[in-house]
Design a protein around this motif. Structure first.
Motif: not given
Length: 438
Positions: A27-38, A40-47, A137-145
């Motif tokens: 969920x890259x659009x709504x979560x401040x991803x951890x460095x690892x998942x960021x 992973x998201x960038x590499x898989x998107x480009x490849x 699990x992926x990071x910290x949500x931009x909007x927390x409940x």
């Protein structure tokens, strides 16, 4: 040589599928991803974008290449207004990954049902536990409940509205996919249950309205099909089921009346209604401030989001939740024309219901655009992948639907068996013997 080519194609197909899954679940659009998942998201998107371009070009589908060219040119012309080359990755990348996934996935129906089921299970799990497990699990949500108000599950999408919209779109894409047999019927029932679970867990009323629009489209397709036949079982069971539903309707309404998804009385004064009024005000600002090339080419990708966040926003709003207005601001009339062109292409595919994959893809595209009236659907990575998958199904329809015909044509080309030869006239048998070299 052929085995080497097939091996290369299988490798690219595997890469495309893995990258498509990554784009759907992170969920890259709504979560401040951890460095690892960021990473992973960038590499898989480009490849994934590179492998998907190779896959789409090699399949030589005119419709797929044309849609890819339209999106690429739209972003290219947009660079003259606001230089933003990252748009080729963040917008073109997810679209082409979804487009190529429709070619790489051998069983689209199972893929749609599986994605919808996983999405629904995670939503229900969060709803039962009253915790946004997936986002953390992926990071910290931009909007927390923080515990105030009604809990709404977010799932893999990171927000309730995209999660519910994607569930409904995948459900009707599966329902429109033509097929026979108990397995197909079971898969479609799983898709329906998954969509209902997603609606209940997220409480998204706009997704319920989208489901109503999907039902209307399915009914329209059923009555416009040529030589449509209704089985005896359906002809008997449908009236009985309809009468039972009418009798149970008061009790069902009493049960769901307390659920947010079925409660439209609280819309007055809500953020949903305020956002619609805010969208009309933003449109007036665009009409007054946008002139010349801005009207045709727009103000640049994601410019509306940046403008709203920097001070134009009223009452704390940073989005208009309307993809057509967002495209008009960011990509100008060319962007709106591109959306209308895809819509017309999808409607044209609906007029040929003999192609099961094309109808399924057309329904995914149309419902994705209709859902854009409630949120920026094509600016959400997971929703954009699903949209590209729908476009790809329409483009790949000839290949998918031609496989049974190829088998039937091969079976017809086989020489007739002894029983058939015995039923032929003597002259016909002699002609057949000469053709067979007997």
């Amino acid at each position: 040589m052929k085995s080497a080519r097939s091996g290369t194609r299988s490798l690219f197909d595997a890469v495309v599928i893995v990258c498509a899954v990554s784009a759907l679940v992170i969920p890259v659009d709504f979560v401040n991803l951890t460095p690892f998942w960021r990473q992973v998201s960038t590499v898989t998107l480009v490849i994934g974008a590179i492998a998907s371009l190779f896959t789409v070009v090699k399949r030589r589908s005119r419709a797929a290449n044309a849609s890819l060219l339209v999106v690429a040119l739209l972003i290219f012309f947009n660079q003259f207004v606001a230089y933003n080359p990252i748009g080729f990755v963040t917008i073109l990348g997810p679209f082409v990954i979804g487009l190529a996934a429709s070619f790489s996935i051998r069983r689209p129906l199972e893929a749609m049902v599986g994605a919808g089921a996983v999405n629904a299970l995670l939503l229900v799990y969060e709803w039962v536990n009253r915790r946004h497990v997936v986002s953390y699990f992926f990071g910290l949500p931009f909007q927390e409940f923080l515990g105030g108000g009604e809990f709404r599950a977010r799932g893999l999408a990171g927000q309730p509205v995209p999660a519910a919209m994607i569930a409904v779109v995948l459900c009707f894409g599966a329902l429109a996919y033509q097929g026979a047999g108990r397995r197909v019927v079971m898969l479609k029932w799983i898709a329906v249950v998954s969509a209902l679970a997603a609606l209940a867990a997220t409480g998204t009323r706009s997704a319920l309205l989208l489901a109503v629009a999907g039902i209307v489209l399915l009914v329209f397709l059923r009555f416009t099909r040529k030589h449509a036949r209704v089985s005896t079982t359906v002809a008997i069971a449908a009236p009985i089921g309809g009468m039972a539903l009418l009798l149970c309707l008061p009790y069902l309404l009493r049960i769901v009346s307390g659920w947010r998804v079925a409660d439209f009385r609280t819309l007055a004064g809500s953020a949903s209604v305020d956002n619609r009024e805010y969208a009309s005000e933003v449109f007036r600002v665009w009409a007054d401030a946008c002139n010349g090339s801005c009207v045709v080419f727009g103000s640049g990708a994601r410019n509306l989001l940046q403008t709203l966040s920097s001070g134009l926003g009223l009452s704390g709003f940073s989005t208009v939740d309307n993809i057509f207005l967002s495209f008009l601001w960011d990509f100008g009339l060319l962007g709106v024309l591109a959306l209308l062109s895809v819509t017309i292409f999808a409607i044209g595919r609906l007029r040929h219901p003999s192609s099961g994959a094309a109808v399924s893809g057309a329904l995914i595209v149309i419902l994705s655009l209709v859902s854009g009236l409630s949120y920026d659907s094509l600016y959400i990575r997971s929703a954009l992948v699903v949209f590209g998958f729908g476009v790809g199904l329409m483009a790949a329809a000839k290949r998918i639907d031609s496989e049974p015909r190829v088998l039937s044509s091969v079976s017809k080309s086989v020489a007739p068996g002894p029983r058939v030869l015995n039923e032929l006239s003597p002259t016909a048998r002699a002609v057949n013997d000469r053709k067979s070299g007997v």
